[in-house]
Design an enzyme around this catalytic site. Structure first.
Site, PDB file in Angstrom:
ATOM      1  N   ASP A 276      34.057  90.408  32.490  1.00 49.93           N
ATOM      2  CA  ASP A 276      32.705  90.626  33.000  1.00 49.93           C
ATOM      3  C   ASP A 276      31.768  89.461  32.706  1.00 49.93           C
ATOM      4  O   ASP A 276      30.663  89.403  33.255  1.00 49.93           O
ATOM      5  CB  ASP A 276      32.113  91.916  32.430  1.00 49.93           C
TER       6      ASP A 276
ATOM      7  N   ARG B  98      38.523 100.500  46.603  1.00 51.11           N
ATOM      8  CA  ARG B  98      38.950 100.028  45.286  1.00 51.11           C
ATOM      9  C   ARG B  98      40.147 100.875  44.833  1.00 51.11           C
ATOM     10  O   ARG B  98      40.074 102.097  44.797  1.00 51.11           O
ATOM     11  CB  ARG B  98      37.800 100.128  44.276  1.00 51.11           C
TER      12      ARG B  98
ATOM     13  N   GLN C 239      40.097 100.022  32.507  1.00 52.52           N
ATOM     14  CA  GLN C 239      39.447 101.319  32.713  1.00 52.52           C
ATOM     15  C   GLN C 239      40.468 102.420  33.001  1.00 52.52           C
ATOM     16  O   GLN C 239      40.235 103.574  32.640  1.00 52.52           O
ATOM     17  CB  GLN C 239      38.430 101.217  33.846  1.00 52.52           C
TER      18      GLN C 239
END
Length: 446
Positions: free
Chosen positions: A312, A113, A161
Protein backbone atom coordinates in the site's frame (compact mmCIF):
# COMPACT_ATOMS: atom_id res chain seq x y z
CA UNK A 1 -22.01 10.42 11.31
CA UNK A 2 -21.81 13.97 12.61
CA UNK A 3 -23.46 16.75 10.65
CA UNK A 4 -20.18 18.59 10.12
CA UNK A 5 -18.50 15.57 8.58
CA UNK A 6 -21.55 14.86 6.41
CA UNK A 7 -21.45 18.38 5.01
CA UNK A 8 -17.70 18.11 4.43
CA UNK A 9 -18.00 14.83 2.52
CA UNK A 10 -21.03 16.05 0.60
CA UNK A 11 -19.12 19.12 -0.48
CA UNK A 12 -16.25 16.99 -1.72
CA UNK A 13 -18.54 14.62 -3.58
CA UNK A 14 -20.03 17.38 -5.72
CA UNK A 15 -16.56 18.58 -6.74
CA UNK A 16 -14.95 17.06 -9.81
CA UNK A 17 -11.45 18.53 -9.51
CA UNK A 18 -9.32 20.16 -6.81
CA UNK A 19 -6.43 22.47 -7.74
CA UNK A 20 -3.67 22.35 -5.16
CA UNK A 21 -0.79 24.74 -4.45
CA UNK A 22 1.83 24.39 -1.74
CA UNK A 23 2.16 26.52 1.40
CA UNK A 24 5.06 28.94 1.77
CA UNK A 25 6.32 26.87 4.67
CA UNK A 26 5.35 23.54 6.20
CA UNK A 27 4.61 23.61 9.94
CA UNK A 28 1.56 21.71 11.14
CA UNK A 29 0.17 19.40 13.83
CA UNK A 30 -2.13 16.73 12.38
CA UNK A 31 -4.42 14.26 14.11
CA UNK A 32 -4.35 11.29 11.79
CA UNK A 33 -7.37 9.05 11.17
CA UNK A 34 -7.59 5.82 13.11
CA UNK A 35 -6.13 2.73 11.50
CA UNK A 36 -8.54 1.27 8.97
CA UNK A 37 -6.70 -2.06 9.05
CA UNK A 38 -6.99 -2.50 12.81
CA UNK A 39 -10.54 -1.10 12.93
CA UNK A 40 -11.82 -3.59 10.36
CA UNK A 41 -10.18 -6.54 12.08
CA UNK A 42 -11.38 -5.46 15.52
CA UNK A 43 -14.95 -5.02 14.27
CA UNK A 44 -15.15 -8.60 12.93
CA UNK A 45 -13.60 -9.95 16.13
CA UNK A 46 -15.96 -7.83 18.23
CA UNK A 47 -18.96 -9.29 16.37
CA UNK A 48 -17.65 -12.84 16.77
CA UNK A 49 -17.13 -12.27 20.51
CA UNK A 50 -20.72 -11.12 20.97
CA UNK A 51 -19.46 -7.89 22.48
CA UNK A 52 -21.81 -5.04 23.32
CA UNK A 53 -19.39 -2.10 23.23
CA UNK A 54 -17.61 -1.09 20.04
CA UNK A 55 -13.85 -0.47 20.12
CA UNK A 56 -12.77 3.10 20.84
CA UNK A 57 -11.32 5.45 18.20
CA UNK A 58 -12.71 3.49 15.26
CA UNK A 59 -11.83 4.78 11.82
CA UNK A 60 -14.50 7.00 10.26
CA UNK A 61 -13.52 6.07 6.71
CA UNK A 62 -15.91 4.57 4.19
CA UNK A 63 -14.36 1.09 4.39
CA UNK A 64 -14.96 0.85 8.13
CA UNK A 65 -18.41 2.41 8.06
CA UNK A 66 -19.70 -0.20 5.60
CA UNK A 67 -18.60 -2.95 8.00
CA UNK A 68 -20.23 -1.22 10.98
CA UNK A 69 -23.47 -0.80 9.04
CA UNK A 70 -23.44 -4.39 7.80
CA UNK A 71 -22.83 -5.86 11.25
CA UNK A 72 -25.42 -3.67 12.96
CA UNK A 73 -28.20 -4.02 10.38
CA UNK A 74 -27.43 -7.37 8.70
CA UNK A 75 -29.73 -6.68 5.71
CA UNK A 76 -30.43 -9.40 3.17
CA UNK A 77 -28.39 -7.53 0.56
CA UNK A 78 -25.14 -6.14 1.97
CA UNK A 79 -23.49 -3.55 -0.29
CA UNK A 80 -19.90 -2.97 0.78
CA UNK A 81 -19.34 -0.53 -2.12
CA UNK A 82 -15.61 -0.32 -2.98
CA UNK A 83 -14.29 -1.77 0.29
CA UNK A 84 -12.08 -4.71 -0.62
CA UNK A 85 -11.22 -5.54 2.99
CA UNK A 86 -14.92 -5.55 3.88
CA UNK A 87 -15.70 -7.90 0.99
CA UNK A 88 -13.09 -10.44 2.09
CA UNK A 89 -13.73 -10.19 5.84
CA UNK A 90 -17.54 -10.20 5.54
CA UNK A 91 -17.41 -13.20 3.18
CA UNK A 92 -15.69 -15.24 5.89
CA UNK A 93 -17.82 -13.82 8.72
CA UNK A 94 -21.14 -14.52 6.99
CA UNK A 95 -20.00 -18.01 5.99
CA UNK A 96 -18.94 -19.03 9.49
CA UNK A 97 -21.83 -17.64 11.55
CA UNK A 98 -25.49 -18.80 11.59
CA UNK A 99 -26.93 -15.40 10.65
CA UNK A 100 -29.14 -16.53 7.76
CA UNK A 101 -28.68 -15.96 4.03
CA UNK A 102 -27.20 -12.77 2.62
CA UNK A 103 -26.08 -11.45 -0.76
CA UNK A 104 -22.74 -9.64 -0.55
CA UNK A 105 -22.16 -7.14 -3.36
CA UNK A 106 -20.33 -3.92 -4.19
CA UNK A 107 -19.39 -1.46 -6.92
CA UNK A 108 -18.83 -2.41 -10.56
CA UNK A 109 -15.08 -2.50 -9.88
CA UNK A 110 -15.67 -4.79 -6.89
CA UNK A 111 -17.58 -7.17 -9.16
CA UNK A 112 -14.38 -7.53 -11.19
CA UNK A 113 -12.03 -8.10 -8.25
CA UNK A 114 -11.31 -11.83 -7.84
CA UNK A 115 -12.48 -13.71 -4.77
CA UNK A 116 -12.35 -17.32 -5.96
CA UNK A 117 -9.35 -18.25 -3.79
CA UNK A 118 -11.22 -17.26 -0.62
CA UNK A 119 -14.52 -18.83 -1.70
CA UNK A 120 -12.78 -22.12 -2.55
CA UNK A 121 -11.02 -22.13 0.83
CA UNK A 122 -14.25 -21.48 2.73
CA UNK A 123 -16.10 -24.13 0.71
CA UNK A 124 -13.35 -26.58 1.68
CA UNK A 125 -14.24 -25.80 5.30
CA UNK A 126 -17.93 -26.47 4.55
CA UNK A 127 -19.24 -23.01 3.63
CA UNK A 128 -22.38 -22.63 1.49
CA UNK A 129 -21.48 -19.92 -1.04
CA UNK A 130 -22.77 -19.44 -4.58
CA UNK A 131 -21.90 -16.85 -7.22
CA UNK A 132 -24.75 -14.54 -8.23
CA UNK A 133 -22.96 -13.44 -11.40
CA UNK A 134 -19.65 -14.39 -12.99
CA UNK A 135 -17.93 -17.32 -11.30
CA UNK A 136 -14.96 -16.23 -9.22
CA UNK A 137 -16.26 -12.72 -8.56
CA UNK A 138 -18.86 -10.97 -6.37
CA UNK A 139 -21.80 -10.79 -5.80
CA UNK A 140 -21.95 -13.80 -3.49
CA UNK A 141 -24.94 -15.53 -1.93
CA UNK A 142 -23.90 -16.86 1.45
CA UNK A 143 -25.90 -19.16 3.71
CA UNK A 144 -24.30 -18.80 7.13
CA UNK A 145 -23.67 -21.76 9.41
CA UNK A 146 -21.22 -23.02 12.03
CA UNK A 147 -18.29 -24.56 10.15
CA UNK A 148 -16.18 -27.55 11.17
CA UNK A 149 -12.81 -26.06 10.30
CA UNK A 150 -9.69 -28.19 10.22
CA UNK A 151 -6.67 -28.18 7.92
CA UNK A 152 -6.39 -25.99 4.84
CA UNK A 153 -3.78 -25.04 2.24
CA UNK A 154 -3.74 -21.70 0.45
CA UNK A 155 -1.15 -19.99 -1.74
CA UNK A 156 0.97 -17.54 0.21
CA UNK A 157 1.29 -15.11 -2.70
CA UNK A 158 -2.41 -14.22 -2.87
CA UNK A 159 -3.89 -11.17 -1.19
CA UNK A 160 -3.17 -11.26 2.54
CA UNK A 161 -6.80 -10.21 3.07
CA UNK A 162 -7.90 -13.72 2.02
CA UNK A 163 -5.59 -15.20 4.63
CA UNK A 164 -6.64 -12.71 7.31
CA UNK A 165 -10.33 -13.37 6.59
CA UNK A 166 -9.83 -17.08 7.22
CA UNK A 167 -7.78 -16.50 10.36
CA UNK A 168 -10.33 -14.12 11.87
CA UNK A 169 -13.05 -16.78 11.88
CA UNK A 170 -10.68 -19.55 13.02
CA UNK A 171 -11.57 -19.35 16.74
CA UNK A 172 -15.29 -19.97 16.05
CA UNK A 173 -14.70 -23.07 13.89
CA UNK A 174 -15.47 -26.31 15.70
CA UNK A 175 -12.02 -27.75 15.02
CA UNK A 176 -10.20 -24.46 14.81
CA UNK A 177 -7.96 -23.89 11.80
CA UNK A 178 -4.57 -25.10 10.68
CA UNK A 179 -3.59 -22.96 7.71
CA UNK A 180 -0.58 -23.88 5.60
CA UNK A 181 0.67 -21.23 3.18
CA UNK A 182 2.35 -22.61 0.08
CA UNK A 183 5.04 -20.93 -2.02
CA UNK A 184 6.21 -17.38 -1.40
CA UNK A 185 4.41 -15.59 1.45
CA UNK A 186 3.75 -11.91 0.70
CA UNK A 187 2.40 -9.15 2.94
CA UNK A 188 3.44 -11.08 6.05
CA UNK A 189 3.15 -7.97 8.30
CA UNK A 190 -0.58 -7.77 7.51
CA UNK A 191 -0.98 -11.41 8.53
CA UNK A 192 0.97 -10.71 11.71
CA UNK A 193 -1.28 -7.71 12.40
CA UNK A 194 -4.30 -10.01 12.15
CA UNK A 195 -2.79 -12.54 14.56
CA UNK A 196 -1.80 -9.81 17.00
CA UNK A 197 -5.29 -8.29 16.98
CA UNK A 198 -6.83 -11.75 17.48
CA UNK A 199 -4.61 -12.39 20.48
CA UNK A 200 -5.62 -9.02 21.93
CA UNK A 201 -9.13 -10.52 22.19
CA UNK A 202 -8.04 -13.81 23.76
CA UNK A 203 -7.49 -15.98 20.69
CA UNK A 204 -4.87 -18.72 20.66
CA UNK A 205 -3.38 -18.13 17.21
CA UNK A 206 0.26 -18.26 16.13
CA UNK A 207 2.80 -19.35 13.56
CA UNK A 208 3.68 -22.95 14.43
CA UNK A 209 6.24 -23.25 11.63
CA UNK A 210 7.67 -21.01 8.93
CA UNK A 211 4.63 -21.60 6.69
CA UNK A 212 1.87 -22.79 9.03
CA UNK A 213 -0.52 -20.93 11.32
CA UNK A 214 -2.59 -22.71 13.95
CA UNK A 215 -5.76 -21.22 15.42
CA UNK A 216 -7.28 -23.12 18.33
CA UNK A 217 -11.09 -23.37 18.72
CA UNK A 218 -11.01 -20.96 21.64
CA UNK A 219 -13.71 -18.23 21.67
CA UNK A 220 -12.84 -14.55 21.58
CA UNK A 221 -13.21 -12.59 24.81
CA UNK A 222 -15.13 -9.32 24.87
CA UNK A 223 -13.00 -6.40 26.07
CA UNK A 224 -12.61 -2.66 25.75
CA UNK A 225 -10.16 -1.79 23.00
CA UNK A 226 -8.50 1.34 21.65
CA UNK A 227 -7.55 1.64 17.96
CA UNK A 228 -4.29 3.43 17.24
CA UNK A 229 -3.99 5.92 14.38
CA UNK A 230 -2.98 5.04 10.86
CA UNK A 231 0.62 4.72 9.71
CA UNK A 232 -0.54 4.43 6.08
CA UNK A 233 -2.07 7.92 6.37
CA UNK A 234 1.21 9.15 7.88
CA UNK A 235 3.04 8.19 4.68
CA UNK A 236 1.56 11.14 2.76
CA UNK A 237 2.92 13.60 5.33
CA UNK A 238 6.33 11.95 5.09
CA UNK A 239 6.05 12.51 1.34
CA UNK A 240 5.29 16.21 1.85
CA UNK A 241 8.30 16.67 4.13
CA UNK A 242 10.56 14.83 1.68
CA UNK A 243 9.38 17.05 -1.19
CA UNK A 244 9.33 20.34 0.73
CA UNK A 245 11.84 23.06 -0.17
CA UNK A 246 11.48 24.39 3.38
CA UNK A 247 14.65 23.30 5.25
CA UNK A 248 12.82 23.81 8.56
CA UNK A 249 9.75 21.80 7.54
CA UNK A 250 8.15 20.11 10.54
CA UNK A 251 5.03 17.94 10.76
CA UNK A 252 3.69 16.53 14.02
CA UNK A 253 1.43 13.49 13.73
CA UNK A 254 -0.72 12.54 16.70
CA UNK A 255 -1.82 9.10 17.85
CA UNK A 256 0.88 6.81 16.42
CA UNK A 257 2.71 4.12 18.38
CA UNK A 258 6.37 3.20 18.47
CA UNK A 259 6.66 -0.54 17.90
CA UNK A 260 3.31 -0.56 16.09
CA UNK A 261 2.12 -3.85 14.60
CA UNK A 262 0.90 -2.03 11.49
CA UNK A 263 3.02 -3.18 8.57
CA UNK A 264 3.10 0.32 7.10
CA UNK A 265 4.86 1.65 10.20
CA UNK A 266 7.96 0.69 8.23
CA UNK A 267 7.40 3.91 6.32
CA UNK A 268 9.62 5.73 8.81
CA UNK A 269 12.62 3.57 8.00
CA UNK A 270 12.18 3.83 4.24
CA UNK A 271 11.66 7.59 4.29
CA UNK A 272 14.83 7.98 6.36
CA UNK A 273 16.55 7.07 3.07
CA UNK A 274 14.75 9.95 1.38
CA UNK A 275 15.74 12.64 3.84
CA UNK A 276 13.05 12.51 6.54
CA UNK A 277 13.92 12.09 10.23
CA UNK A 278 11.37 10.62 12.67
CA UNK A 279 11.28 11.27 16.42
CA UNK A 280 8.80 10.09 19.08
CA UNK A 281 7.58 12.25 21.96
CA UNK A 282 7.62 9.16 24.18
CA UNK A 283 8.32 5.47 23.77
CA UNK A 284 5.84 3.73 26.05
CA UNK A 285 4.94 0.35 24.51
CA UNK A 286 1.34 0.22 23.35
CA UNK A 287 0.71 3.90 24.07
CA UNK A 288 -0.13 6.46 21.35
CA UNK A 289 2.23 9.40 21.11
CA UNK A 290 3.16 12.29 18.83
CA UNK A 291 5.61 11.65 16.02
CA UNK A 292 7.59 14.58 14.60
CA UNK A 293 8.88 14.58 11.02
CA UNK A 294 11.78 16.84 10.02
CA UNK A 295 14.12 17.06 7.07
CA UNK A 296 17.59 15.57 7.27
CA UNK A 297 20.61 16.00 5.02
CA UNK A 298 20.84 12.31 4.19
CA UNK A 299 19.29 10.98 1.00
CA UNK A 300 20.21 8.05 -1.21
CA UNK A 301 20.94 8.56 -4.90
CA UNK A 302 18.81 5.56 -5.91
CA UNK A 303 16.21 3.36 -4.23
CA UNK A 304 15.71 -0.34 -4.87
CA UNK A 305 13.12 -2.01 -2.66
CA UNK A 306 10.85 -5.05 -2.42
CA UNK A 307 7.33 -3.94 -1.45
CA UNK A 308 6.04 -7.47 -0.77
CA UNK A 309 5.41 -6.52 2.85
CA UNK A 310 4.15 -2.95 2.29
CA UNK A 311 2.29 -2.86 -1.06
CA UNK A 312 0.00 0.00 0.00
CA UNK A 313 3.02 2.31 0.23
CA UNK A 314 4.19 1.68 -3.32
CA UNK A 315 2.29 4.58 -4.92
CA UNK A 316 3.68 7.01 -2.33
CA UNK A 317 7.28 6.01 -3.01
CA UNK A 318 6.91 5.85 -6.78
CA UNK A 319 5.58 9.43 -6.81
CA UNK A 320 8.14 10.70 -4.30
CA UNK A 321 11.15 9.19 -6.04
CA UNK A 322 10.12 10.48 -9.46
CA UNK A 323 9.70 14.06 -8.30
CA UNK A 324 12.92 13.94 -6.26
CA UNK A 325 14.72 12.66 -9.36
CA UNK A 326 15.75 9.39 -7.71
CA UNK A 327 15.92 6.35 -10.03
CA UNK A 328 14.29 3.26 -8.57
CA UNK A 329 13.52 -0.40 -9.09
CA UNK A 330 10.56 -1.59 -7.03
CA UNK A 331 9.54 -5.25 -6.86
CA UNK A 332 6.84 -7.20 -5.00
CA UNK A 333 4.02 -5.20 -6.60
CA UNK A 334 1.90 -8.10 -7.90
CA UNK A 335 -1.09 -7.33 -5.69
CA UNK A 336 -1.32 -3.78 -7.07
CA UNK A 337 -3.06 -5.08 -10.17
CA UNK A 338 -6.10 -6.33 -8.21
CA UNK A 339 -6.61 -3.33 -5.92
CA UNK A 340 -9.23 -0.60 -6.38
CA UNK A 341 -7.71 -0.21 -9.83
CA UNK A 342 -4.71 -1.66 -11.64
CA UNK A 343 -2.31 0.57 -9.75
CA UNK A 344 0.69 -0.27 -11.92
CA UNK A 345 -1.06 0.94 -15.08
CA UNK A 346 -2.57 3.92 -13.26
CA UNK A 347 0.85 5.05 -12.03
CA UNK A 348 2.37 4.72 -15.49
CA UNK A 349 -0.45 6.70 -17.08
CA UNK A 350 -0.60 9.54 -14.57
CA UNK A 351 3.14 10.01 -14.12
CA UNK A 352 3.50 10.21 -17.91
CA UNK A 353 1.45 13.39 -17.64
CA UNK A 354 4.31 14.82 -15.58
CA UNK A 355 7.05 13.57 -17.91
CA UNK A 356 8.06 10.39 -16.07
CA UNK A 357 8.02 7.25 -18.20
CA UNK A 358 7.92 4.14 -16.02
CA UNK A 359 8.76 0.60 -17.11
CA UNK A 360 6.91 -2.38 -15.71
CA UNK A 361 8.00 -6.00 -15.72
CA UNK A 362 6.15 -9.23 -15.05
CA UNK A 363 3.16 -7.44 -13.58
CA UNK A 364 5.12 -7.07 -10.33
CA UNK A 365 7.91 -4.54 -10.90
CA UNK A 366 8.21 -0.83 -11.67
CA UNK A 367 11.41 0.90 -12.77
CA UNK A 368 12.46 4.45 -13.57
CA UNK A 369 15.96 5.30 -14.84
CA UNK A 370 15.85 8.97 -13.91
CA UNK A 371 15.27 10.41 -17.37
CA UNK A 372 12.47 12.86 -18.15
CA UNK A 373 10.37 13.06 -21.28
CA UNK A 374 7.95 15.72 -22.49
CA UNK A 375 5.04 15.97 -20.10
CA UNK A 376 1.67 14.91 -21.43
CA UNK A 377 -0.33 17.25 -19.21
CA UNK A 378 -2.29 20.19 -20.53
CA UNK A 379 0.07 22.86 -21.80
CA UNK A 380 -0.76 26.38 -20.60
CA UNK A 381 0.88 29.29 -22.43
CA UNK A 382 1.31 32.85 -21.25
CA UNK A 383 1.52 35.39 -24.08
CA UNK A 384 2.26 39.06 -24.46
CA UNK A 385 0.67 40.19 -27.69
CA UNK A 386 1.69 37.52 -30.19
CA UNK A 387 4.89 36.62 -28.30
CA UNK A 388 4.94 33.52 -26.12
CA UNK A 389 6.64 34.44 -22.84
CA UNK A 390 6.13 31.35 -20.72
CA UNK A 391 4.83 27.83 -20.67
CA UNK A 392 4.01 25.28 -18.02
CA UNK A 393 2.41 21.88 -17.75
CA UNK A 394 -0.61 21.82 -15.52
CA UNK A 395 -1.27 18.15 -14.75
CA UNK A 396 -4.75 16.94 -13.92
CA UNK A 397 -4.45 13.56 -12.21
CA UNK A 398 -7.17 10.93 -12.62
CA UNK A 399 -7.83 8.82 -9.53
CA UNK A 400 -9.59 5.72 -10.96
CA UNK A 401 -11.88 5.40 -7.92
CA UNK A 402 -8.71 4.67 -5.92
CA UNK A 403 -8.13 6.64 -2.73
CA UNK A 404 -4.38 6.04 -2.76
CA UNK A 405 -4.00 7.63 -6.20
CA UNK A 406 -5.40 10.90 -4.83
CA UNK A 407 -3.47 10.64 -1.56
CA UNK A 408 -0.11 9.84 -3.19
CA UNK A 409 -0.31 12.46 -5.97
CA UNK A 410 -1.63 15.41 -3.94
CA UNK A 411 1.69 15.95 -2.06
CA UNK A 412 3.41 16.53 -5.42
CA UNK A 413 1.98 20.03 -5.11
CA UNK A 414 5.09 20.68 -2.97
CA UNK A 415 7.00 20.81 -6.28
CA UNK A 416 4.36 21.84 -8.86
CA UNK A 417 0.75 23.02 -9.12
CA UNK A 418 -1.35 19.90 -9.48
CA UNK A 419 -5.01 19.02 -9.91
CA UNK A 420 -6.77 15.93 -8.55
CA UNK A 421 -9.87 14.67 -10.36
CA UNK A 422 -12.69 13.11 -8.32
CA UNK A 423 -11.02 13.96 -5.00
CA UNK A 424 -13.86 12.45 -2.93
CA UNK A 425 -12.20 9.03 -3.22
CA UNK A 426 -10.09 9.85 -0.14
CA UNK A 427 -13.10 9.15 2.08
CA UNK A 428 -12.30 5.46 1.63
CA UNK A 429 -9.42 5.75 4.12
CA UNK A 430 -8.70 9.41 5.04
CA UNK A 431 -11.97 11.42 5.06
CA UNK A 432 -10.44 14.66 6.36
CA UNK A 433 -7.38 14.72 4.10
CA UNK A 434 -8.29 17.88 2.18
CA UNK A 435 -9.20 19.68 5.39
CA UNK A 436 -5.83 18.67 6.85
CA UNK A 437 -4.01 20.01 3.77
CA UNK A 438 -5.80 23.34 4.19
CA UNK A 439 -4.77 23.35 7.86
CA UNK A 440 -1.16 22.89 6.68
CA UNK A 441 -1.48 26.00 4.50
CA UNK A 442 -2.14 24.44 1.10
CA UNK A 443 -4.33 26.48 -1.24
CA UNK A 444 -7.10 24.22 -2.56
CA UNK A 445 -9.67 25.42 -5.07
CA UNK A 446 -12.21 23.65 -7.24
Amino acid sequence: MCGKRFLCIFAHKIMTTLNIQKPERLRVDIKLPASKSISNRALIIHALSGGATLPDNLSDCDDTEVIIRALQQMPEIIDIKAAGTAMRFMTAFLSATPNGTHVLTGTDRMKHRPIKVLVDALRHLGADITYEGEAGYPPLRINGQRLEGGELEIAGNVSSQYISALLLVGPVLRKGLTLRLTGEIISRPYIDLTLWTMREFGADAEWTSVDTITVEPKPYVERSYYIENDWSAASYWYEMVALSDDPEAEVQLEGLMDGSKQGDSGVRYLFSLLGVKTSFASRQPGKPTTVTLRKSNNRVARLDYDFNNMPDLAQTFVCTCCVLGLPFHFTGLQTLKIKETDRIEALKTELAKLGYTLEDRNGSELLWDGTRSEALGQRTLATEGTQEVGAKYDASIDTYEDHRMALAFAPLAMKMPISINNPQVVTKSYPHFWDDLRKAGFTIND
